[in-house]
Scaffold this motif. Structure first.
Motif, PDB file in Angstrom:
ATOM      1  N   ALA A  14       0.843  -1.190   0.000  1.00  0.00           N
ATOM      2  CA  ALA A  14       0.000   0.000   0.000  1.00  0.00           C
ATOM      3  C   ALA A  14       0.880   1.242   0.000  1.00  0.00           C
ATOM      4  O   ALA A  14       2.036   1.211   0.447  1.00  0.00           O
ATOM      5  N   ILE A  15       0.299   2.321  -0.496  1.00  0.00           N
ATOM      6  CA  ILE A  15       0.989   3.602  -0.527  1.00  0.00           C
ATOM      7  C   ILE A  15       0.005   4.677  -0.087  1.00  0.00           C
ATOM      8  O   ILE A  15      -1.174   4.622  -0.429  1.00  0.00           O
TER       9      ILE A  15
ATOM     10  N   TYR B  45       4.412  -2.987   3.088  1.00  0.00           N
ATOM     11  CA  TYR B  45       4.425  -4.231   2.337  1.00  0.00           C
ATOM     12  C   TYR B  45       4.141  -5.421   3.245  1.00  0.00           C
ATOM     13  O   TYR B  45       4.512  -5.422   4.423  1.00  0.00           O
ATOM     14  N   GLU B  46       3.530  -6.423   2.676  1.00  0.00           N
ATOM     15  CA  GLU B  46       3.452  -7.708   3.358  1.00  0.00           C
ATOM     16  C   GLU B  46       4.884  -8.224   3.453  1.00  0.00           C
ATOM     17  O   GLU B  46       5.671  -8.073   2.522  1.00  0.00           O
TER      18      GLU B  46
ATOM     19  N   ILE C 257       5.808  -0.472  -4.675  1.00  0.00           N
ATOM     20  CA  ILE C 257       4.611   0.279  -5.022  1.00  0.00           C
ATOM     21  C   ILE C 257       4.977   1.746  -5.174  1.00  0.00           C
ATOM     22  O   ILE C 257       5.817   2.276  -4.437  1.00  0.00           O
ATOM     23  N   SER C 258       4.359   2.388  -6.143  1.00  0.00           N
ATOM     24  CA  SER C 258       4.612   3.811  -6.379  1.00  0.00           C
ATOM     25  C   SER C 258       3.358   4.434  -6.978  1.00  0.00           C
ATOM     26  O   SER C 258       2.457   3.728  -7.417  1.00  0.00           O
ATOM     27  N   ARG C 259       3.300   5.762  -6.958  1.00  0.00           N
ATOM     28  CA  ARG C 259       2.145   6.417  -7.564  1.00  0.00           C
ATOM     29  C   ARG C 259       2.576   7.662  -8.316  1.00  0.00           C
ATOM     30  O   ARG C 259       3.519   8.355  -7.907  1.00  0.00           O
TER      31      ARG C 259
ATOM     32  N   GLN D  20       5.499  -2.736  -9.086  1.00  0.00           N
ATOM     33  CA  GLN D  20       6.601  -3.374  -9.795  1.00  0.00           C
ATOM     34  C   GLN D  20       6.954  -4.657  -9.058  1.00  0.00           C
ATOM     35  O   GLN D  20       7.284  -4.632  -7.872  1.00  0.00           O
ATOM     36  N   MET D  21       6.880  -5.763  -9.764  1.00  0.00           N
ATOM     37  CA  MET D  21       7.138  -7.065  -9.161  1.00  0.00           C
ATOM     38  C   MET D  21       8.359  -7.682  -9.828  1.00  0.00           C
ATOM     39  O   MET D  21       8.422  -7.764 -11.062  1.00  0.00           O
ATOM     40  N   THR D  22       9.309  -8.100  -9.042  1.00  0.00           N
ATOM     41  CA  THR D  22      10.512  -8.731  -9.561  1.00  0.00           C
ATOM     42  C   THR D  22      10.697 -10.093  -8.892  1.00  0.00           C
ATOM     43  O   THR D  22      10.082 -10.378  -7.856  1.00  0.00           O
ATOM     44  N   GLY D  23      11.541 -10.931  -9.485  1.00  0.00           N
ATOM     45  CA  GLY D  23      11.807 -12.240  -8.912  1.00  0.00           C
ATOM     46  C   GLY D  23      10.561 -13.050  -8.683  1.00  0.00           C
ATOM     47  O   GLY D  23      10.397 -13.694  -7.643  1.00  0.00           O
ATOM     48  N   LEU D  24       9.657 -13.036  -9.647  1.00  0.00           N
ATOM     49  CA  LEU D  24       8.367 -13.700  -9.453  1.00  0.00           C
ATOM     50  C   LEU D  24       8.528 -15.201  -9.278  1.00  0.00           C
ATOM     51  O   LEU D  24       9.405 -15.838  -9.886  1.00  0.00           O
TER      52      LEU D  24
END
Length: 120
Positions: A49-50, A59-60, A69-71, A81-85
């Motif tokens: 959340a932001i 973050y969890e 997360i950004s806005r 933005q998700m990395t290392g999925l």
């Protein structure tokens, strides 16, 4: 307020994806934004959340360091933005508008969700 989530897709383990949550209405002035996800057969889970101004994030625990997360107030859009999925990240991802701090129980508006599938 209407929220439109996008950016999901099918990716391989280790890949990156950026989800977007575009909002209409008086969004930036009023609401914090959260991302949640729901895997098949599981409850909807908080992701990140932001706050309204974009100055605080949460973050969890298991996702901190991999997800950001950004806005962008000019675009009325929030990004995840998700990395290392990993395969366990497979879920429908929802954005939501809520007062800060964002919790599943205090969401005012939900987006329609975007599916992320991570193959092994």
């Amino acid at each position: 307020v209407q929220l439109q989530a996008s950016g999901g897709g099918l990716v391989q383990t280790g890949a990156s994806l950026r989800l977007s949550c575009a909002a209409s209405g008086r969004f930036s002035e009023t609401y914090a934004v959260g991302w949640f996800r729901q895997a098949p057969g599981k409850e909807r889970q908080f992701v990140a959340a932001i706050n309204r101004r974009g100055t605080s994030t949460h973050y969890e625990d298991s996702m901190e360091g991999r997800f950001t997360i950004s806005r962008d107030h000019a675009k009325n859009t929030v990004y995840l933005q998700m990395t290392g999925l990993k395969p366990e990240d497979t879920a429908v991802y929802y954005c939501a508008a809520a007062p800060w701090p964002v919790r599943r129980t205090n969401v005012s508006y939900w987006g329609q969700g975007t599916l992320v599938t991570v193959s092994s």
